[in-house]
Enzyme design. Structure first.
Site, mmCIF file in Angstrom:
data_model
loop_
_atom_site.group_PDB
_atom_site.id
_atom_site.type_symbol
_atom_site.label_atom_id
_atom_site.label_comp_id
_atom_site.label_asym_id
_atom_site.label_seq_id
_atom_site.Cartn_x
_atom_site.Cartn_y
_atom_site.Cartn_z
ATOM 1 N NE ARG A 37 -3.898 -1.850 2.663
ATOM 2 C CZ ARG A 37 -3.705 -2.951 3.372
ATOM 3 N NH1 ARG A 37 -2.531 -3.159 3.952
ATOM 4 N NH2 ARG A 37 -4.665 -3.855 3.512
ATOM 5 N NE ARG B 66 7.520 -1.438 12.277
ATOM 6 C CZ ARG B 66 6.583 -0.554 11.975
ATOM 7 N NH1 ARG B 66 6.921 0.591 11.371
ATOM 8 N NH2 ARG B 66 5.323 -0.775 12.263
ATOM 9 C CD GLU C 182 11.662 4.211 16.218
ATOM 10 O OE1 GLU C 182 10.481 4.347 16.566
ATOM 11 O OE2 GLU C 182 12.018 3.926 15.074
ATOM 12 C CG HIS D 287 8.307 5.787 14.355
ATOM 13 N ND1 HIS D 287 8.694 4.541 14.761
ATOM 14 C CD2 HIS D 287 7.289 5.587 13.462
ATOM 15 C CE1 HIS D 287 7.945 3.612 14.160
ATOM 16 N NE2 HIS D 287 7.085 4.241 13.368
ATOM 17 C CB ILE D 288 6.620 12.149 13.055
ATOM 18 C CG1 ILE D 288 7.689 12.708 12.096
ATOM 19 C CG2 ILE D 288 7.048 12.325 14.500
ATOM 20 C CD1 ILE D 288 7.840 14.213 12.144
#
Length: 325
Positions: free
Chosen positions: A156, A237, A266, A284-285
């Site tokens: 996707r 990731r 992270e 990570h936004i």
């Protein structure tokens, strides 16, 4: 019936939960609970609404107790959950796919532009008072129009990333386990082996899940296949990229730059990355828009509610668990 939400989530999701389970419990502090705190708070829970920051393994499921029916992850990924252990215990696992597709792809493009045109670097220069006059050699970056975009993982988000390249008249290469007819029909994209994609792309954008086969998919050997003028973008990731190898590649001019929204350990970031100007880093936004996060929260809450009411959640990750019931 006890429901526990591990972190505050957008109000839209909480409002939905209140309609069905007004007495749900939640960690009201906007921080990751320690392991000990999490093990204590989940005791007796029938449903958990979790985030990627929590490790949901066999120990935690057993700490919750045999009444635990569902773990609803507010994320498209679920590598924080031991799905096999959940299935063995008859626990449904759900995720939130689809709703964050465009926000994540948009952020990948934002990173691409930011690193290619050296925007954060130039802004730091300006804010520090160093901008004295326009100069013909100041902050020269890379062109984007007409270049080649390589998409690693054409699901996707990878598909959305590729389709957005139409406005920049880019050639598109992609690698995936299966052909993507949409990309081939609409863009004339070519499905090629990863090595060929790395050798021929000006921008490489990663959109694969974290699996044993994708851990350190981008390592020193593969970074060395890329053009010296190429840029690496990662919104998938963190462990998909060997960060130590990437630091060396960026330091030594193996590639031109990188844009990263996710990190191998992270929230820790490799200290070498923090020292470099040719990498753009965000915490990570990629899915962090008001509308997207509200949809994610609502979908996670609905998944949890459906599971507790005996319905099959729309986004069930482990459908084989139904055979155990």
């Amino acid at each position: 019936m006890k429901i526990f939400v591990t972190r505050p989530i957008p109000e839209a999701g909480l409002d939905l939960l209140r309609k069905y389970y007004p007495d749900f419990e939640m960690n009201k502090e906007d921080r990751v609970l320690s392991r000990e705190e999490l093990l204590e708070r989940v005791k007796g829970a029938h449903g958990l609404l979790t985030l990627l920051t929590e490790k949901i393994d066999a120990e935690l499921m057993d700490a919750a107790g045999p009444q635990l029916k569902v773990v609803a992850n507010m994320a498209v990924g679920y590598d924080n959950i031991d799905v096999e252990a959940a299935t063995a215990r008859g626990i449904l696992v759900t995720n939130t796919p689809g709703v964050l597709t465009h926000a994540t792809a948009d952020h990948a493009w934002a990173l691409l532009f930011a690193v290619a045109r050296r925007i954060p670097e130039a802004e730091r220069f300006l804010r520090s008072g160093k901008f004295k006059a326009w100069g013909p050699l100041m902050f020269l970056g890379a062109d984007i129009v007409g270049r080649t975009l390589g998409v690693v993982g054409a699901g996707r988000i990878g598909q959305a990333m590729a389709l957005k390249s139409r406005g920049f008249d880019m050639k598109v290469l992609y690698t995936d386990e299966v052909p993507n007819q949409t990309l081939e029909k609409e863009l004339g994209a070519r499905r090629v082996p990863l090595e060929e994609l790395l050798q021929n792309s000006d921008f490489v954008s990663l959109h694969v899940p974290l699996l044993p086969s994708t851990r350190h998919l981008i390592n020193a050997e593969r970074l060395n296949l890329m053009k010296k003028t190429a840029y690496l973008i990662n919104t998938s990731r963190g462990p998909v990229v060997d960060e130590a190898a990437l630091v060396e590649a960026l330091k030594n001019g193996v590639i031109a730059g990188a844009g990263l929204d996710v990190f191998e350990n992270e929230p820790q970031v490799h200290p070498g990355l923090l020292e470099l100007e040719n990498v753009v880093l965000t915490p990570h936004i990629a899915s962090a828009t008001v509308e997207t996060r509200a949809k994610m929260a609502t979908m996670a809450a609905q998944n949890l509610i459906d599971a507790l009411q005996g319905k099959v959640p729309q986004n069930l990750v482990n459908p084989e668990v139904l055979q155990k019931k």
